[in-house]
Write a protein that holds these residues in place. Structure first.
Motif, PDB file in Angstrom:
ATOM      1  N   GLN A   8       0.839  -1.193   0.000  1.00  0.00           N
ATOM      2  CA  GLN A   8       0.000   0.000   0.000  1.00  0.00           C
ATOM      3  C   GLN A   8       0.870   1.238   0.000  1.00  0.00           C
ATOM      4  O   GLN A   8       2.028   1.208   0.409  1.00  0.00           O
ATOM      5  N   GLY A   9       0.301   2.324  -0.499  1.00  0.00           N
ATOM      6  CA  GLY A   9       0.980   3.601  -0.487  1.00  0.00           C
ATOM      7  C   GLY A   9       1.965   3.767  -1.627  1.00  0.00           C
ATOM      8  O   GLY A   9       2.069   2.933  -2.524  1.00  0.00           O
ATOM      9  N   VAL A  10       2.691   4.870  -1.573  1.00  0.00           N
ATOM     10  CA  VAL A  10       3.674   5.241  -2.586  1.00  0.00           C
ATOM     11  C   VAL A  10       5.060   5.065  -1.976  1.00  0.00           C
ATOM     12  O   VAL A  10       5.310   5.519  -0.859  1.00  0.00           O
ATOM     13  N   SER A  11       5.962   4.402  -2.711  1.00  0.00           N
ATOM     14  CA  SER A  11       7.312   4.171  -2.208  1.00  0.00           C
ATOM     15  C   SER A  11       7.951   5.490  -1.780  1.00  0.00           C
ATOM     16  O   SER A  11       7.894   6.477  -2.504  1.00  0.00           O
ATOM     17  N   GLY A  12       8.526   5.489  -0.587  1.00  0.00           N
ATOM     18  CA  GLY A  12       9.190   6.690  -0.101  1.00  0.00           C
ATOM     19  C   GLY A  12       8.286   7.639   0.671  1.00  0.00           C
ATOM     20  O   GLY A  12       8.745   8.647   1.189  1.00  0.00           O
ATOM     21  N   GLN A  13       6.984   7.322   0.762  1.00  0.00           N
ATOM     22  CA  GLN A  13       6.059   8.145   1.544  1.00  0.00           C
ATOM     23  C   GLN A  13       5.754   7.417   2.852  1.00  0.00           C
ATOM     24  O   GLN A  13       5.400   6.241   2.828  1.00  0.00           O
ATOM     25  N   PRO A  14       5.901   8.115   3.995  1.00  0.00           N
ATOM     26  CA  PRO A  14       5.602   7.460   5.274  1.00  0.00           C
ATOM     27  C   PRO A  14       4.222   6.791   5.252  1.00  0.00           C
ATOM     28  O   PRO A  14       3.271   7.335   4.692  1.00  0.00           O
ATOM     29  N   GLY A  15       4.168   5.595   5.817  1.00  0.00           N
ATOM     30  CA  GLY A  15       2.925   4.828   5.823  1.00  0.00           C
ATOM     31  C   GLY A  15       2.866   3.776   4.734  1.00  0.00           C
ATOM     32  O   GLY A  15       2.043   2.864   4.808  1.00  0.00           O
ATOM     33  N   CYS A  16       3.739   3.883   3.722  1.00  0.00           N
ATOM     34  CA  CYS A  16       3.726   2.863   2.672  1.00  0.00           C
ATOM     35  C   CYS A  16       4.211   1.537   3.263  1.00  0.00           C
ATOM     36  O   CYS A  16       4.967   1.502   4.234  1.00  0.00           O
ATOM     37  N   VAL A  17       3.736   0.429   2.680  1.00  0.00           N
ATOM     38  CA  VAL A  17       4.046  -0.908   3.187  1.00  0.00           C
ATOM     39  C   VAL A  17       4.587  -1.772   2.050  1.00  0.00           C
ATOM     40  O   VAL A  17       4.058  -1.746   0.940  1.00  0.00           O
ATOM     41  N   ARG A  18       5.657  -2.518   2.357  1.00  0.00           N
ATOM     42  CA  ARG A  18       6.223  -3.459   1.386  1.00  0.00           C
ATOM     43  C   ARG A  18       6.115  -4.872   1.943  1.00  0.00           C
ATOM     44  O   ARG A  18       6.139  -5.087   3.150  1.00  0.00           O
TER      45      ARG A  18
ATOM     46  N   LYS B   1       6.629  -1.451   7.211  1.00  0.00           N
ATOM     47  CA  LYS B   1       5.992  -0.141   7.037  1.00  0.00           C
ATOM     48  C   LYS B   1       7.016   0.970   7.216  1.00  0.00           C
ATOM     49  O   LYS B   1       7.761   0.990   8.206  1.00  0.00           O
ATOM     50  N   LEU B   2       7.049   1.891   6.261  1.00  0.00           N
ATOM     51  CA  LEU B   2       7.916   3.060   6.361  1.00  0.00           C
ATOM     52  C   LEU B   2       7.325   4.018   7.391  1.00  0.00           C
ATOM     53  O   LEU B   2       6.191   4.483   7.239  1.00  0.00           O
ATOM     54  N   LEU B   3       8.081   4.296   8.450  1.00  0.00           N
ATOM     55  CA  LEU B   3       7.584   5.155   9.534  1.00  0.00           C
ATOM     56  C   LEU B   3       7.918   6.614   9.285  1.00  0.00           C
ATOM     57  O   LEU B   3       7.081   7.495   9.497  1.00  0.00           O
ATOM     58  N   SER B   4       9.155   6.877   8.876  1.00  0.00           N
ATOM     59  CA  SER B   4       9.577   8.253   8.639  1.00  0.00           C
ATOM     60  C   SER B   4      10.717   8.252   7.645  1.00  0.00           C
ATOM     61  O   SER B   4      11.428   7.251   7.490  1.00  0.00           O
ATOM     62  N   ILE B   5      10.884   9.376   6.961  1.00  0.00           N
ATOM     63  CA  ILE B   5      11.973   9.508   5.995  1.00  0.00           C
ATOM     64  C   ILE B   5      12.370  10.978   5.940  1.00  0.00           C
ATOM     65  O   ILE B   5      11.508  11.861   5.985  1.00  0.00           O
TER      66      ILE B   5
ATOM     67  N   PRO C 251      14.932  13.033   3.509  1.00  0.00           N
ATOM     68  CA  PRO C 251      15.920  13.056   2.423  1.00  0.00           C
ATOM     69  C   PRO C 251      17.105  13.992   2.699  1.00  0.00           C
ATOM     70  O   PRO C 251      18.212  13.734   2.227  1.00  0.00           O
ATOM     71  N   ASN C 252      16.881  15.058   3.447  1.00  0.00           N
ATOM     72  CA  ASN C 252      17.984  15.982   3.743  1.00  0.00           C
ATOM     73  C   ASN C 252      19.037  15.325   4.620  1.00  0.00           C
ATOM     74  O   ASN C 252      20.239  15.497   4.413  1.00  0.00           O
ATOM     75  N   ASP C 253      18.580  14.553   5.616  1.00  0.00           N
ATOM     76  CA  ASP C 253      19.502  13.838   6.503  1.00  0.00           C
ATOM     77  C   ASP C 253      19.842  12.452   5.967  1.00  0.00           C
ATOM     78  O   ASP C 253      20.642  11.737   6.574  1.00  0.00           O
ATOM     79  N   MET C 254      19.212  12.056   4.853  1.00  0.00           N
ATOM     80  CA  MET C 254      19.422  10.743   4.230  1.00  0.00           C
ATOM     81  C   MET C 254      19.207   9.624   5.253  1.00  0.00           C
ATOM     82  O   MET C 254      20.070   8.778   5.468  1.00  0.00           O
ATOM     83  N   VAL C 255      18.021   9.630   5.882  1.00  0.00           N
ATOM     84  CA  VAL C 255      17.710   8.632   6.901  1.00  0.00           C
ATOM     85  C   VAL C 255      16.235   8.233   6.793  1.00  0.00           C
ATOM     86  O   VAL C 255      15.395   9.059   6.427  1.00  0.00           O
ATOM     87  N   PHE C 256      15.946   6.958   7.042  1.00  0.00           N
ATOM     88  CA  PHE C 256      14.548   6.522   7.147  1.00  0.00           C
ATOM     89  C   PHE C 256      14.428   5.459   8.226  1.00  0.00           C
ATOM     90  O   PHE C 256      15.405   4.803   8.585  1.00  0.00           O
ATOM     91  N   SER C 257      13.214   5.325   8.755  1.00  0.00           N
ATOM     92  CA  SER C 257      12.907   4.303   9.760  1.00  0.00           C
ATOM     93  C   SER C 257      11.731   3.474   9.274  1.00  0.00           C
ATOM     94  O   SER C 257      10.830   4.003   8.611  1.00  0.00           O
ATOM     95  N   TYR C 258      11.753   2.195   9.603  1.00  0.00           N
ATOM     96  CA  TYR C 258      10.637   1.324   9.246  1.00  0.00           C
ATOM     97  C   TYR C 258      10.418   0.303  10.347  1.00  0.00           C
ATOM     98  O   TYR C 258      11.288   0.063  11.186  1.00  0.00           O
ATOM     99  N   SER C 259       9.236  -0.286  10.335  1.00  0.00           N
ATOM    100  CA  SER C 259       8.906  -1.324  11.305  1.00  0.00           C
ATOM    101  C   SER C 259       8.442  -2.565  10.559  1.00  0.00           C
ATOM    102  O   SER C 259       7.999  -2.486   9.414  1.00  0.00           O
ATOM    103  N   ILE C 260       8.560  -3.720  11.227  1.00  0.00           N
ATOM    104  CA  ILE C 260       7.961  -4.941  10.702  1.00  0.00           C
ATOM    105  C   ILE C 260       6.589  -5.054  11.341  1.00  0.00           C
ATOM    106  O   ILE C 260       6.456  -5.126  12.562  1.00  0.00           O
ATOM    107  N   GLU C 261       5.563  -5.024  10.497  1.00  0.00           N
ATOM    108  CA  GLU C 261       4.173  -5.040  10.963  1.00  0.00           C
ATOM    109  C   GLU C 261       3.678  -6.461  11.221  1.00  0.00           C
ATOM    110  O   GLU C 261       2.924  -6.699  12.143  1.00  0.00           O
TER     111      GLU C 261
END
Length: 162
Positions: free
Chosen positions: A44-54, A77-81, A83-93
């Protein structure tokens, strides 16, 4: 019981952080880089947008026995991203590998003569695993990812130099 925490790091020689970041921020493209991961599909969601799921499947773990259960899989699930700090967080749902309350942060760090990828993680203790198994799984996976990204960027640079 306390959560397990760990950190892995891989250096990429001759690769600029701003070259590596676009490859990692493609949340639905992890199968291009992570070893033994055969499937990474958008749920669900758009790759790179918080809330998207792979949906990720097919990866091997250090504790997979000979009497292999069904293919390993997780929904992440992508929790936060940032791009300026080049960092993202995700969780296993959800998934079938026993990773409960797993949260990971992946960051690209500029360095002299290249860059590095830092992968921090925390998870409830996993049944049948030791923390060393998880450290090995993430650490060795990250090293392979780094080498694959280096090779892809070297190939790209060589094609641009012609």
């Amino acid at each position: 019981m306390a959560k397990w925490e760990g950190k892995a790091y891989a250096k990429l020689a001759g690769c600029k952080a701003e070259q590596v970041w676009p490859l990692l921020q493609d949340f639905f493209g992890l199968d291009k880089w992570f070893p033994t991961l055969t499937t990474c599909l958008p749920v669900q969601g758009v790759s790179g947008q918080p809330g998207c799921v792979r949906f990720c499947a097919g990866f091997k773990t250090p504790v997979d026995g000979g009497d292999k259960k069904a293919m390993n899989w997780t929904k992440q699930k992508l929790l936060s991203i940032d791009p300026n700090d080049m960092v993202f967080s995700y969780s296993i749902e959800e998934g079938n590998v026993g990773f409960d309350s797993y949260v990971s942060t992946v960051k690209v760090l500029p360095e002299e003569h290249g860059c590095g990828i830092e992968w921090k993680y925390e998870v409830e203790p996993v049944e049948g695993w030791r923390l060393e198994d998880l450290d090995f799984f993430i650490g060795s996976g990250l090293q392979v990812m780094a080498r694959r990204i280096e090779a892809a960027l070297q190939l790209f640079q060589a094609s641009m130099d012609q």
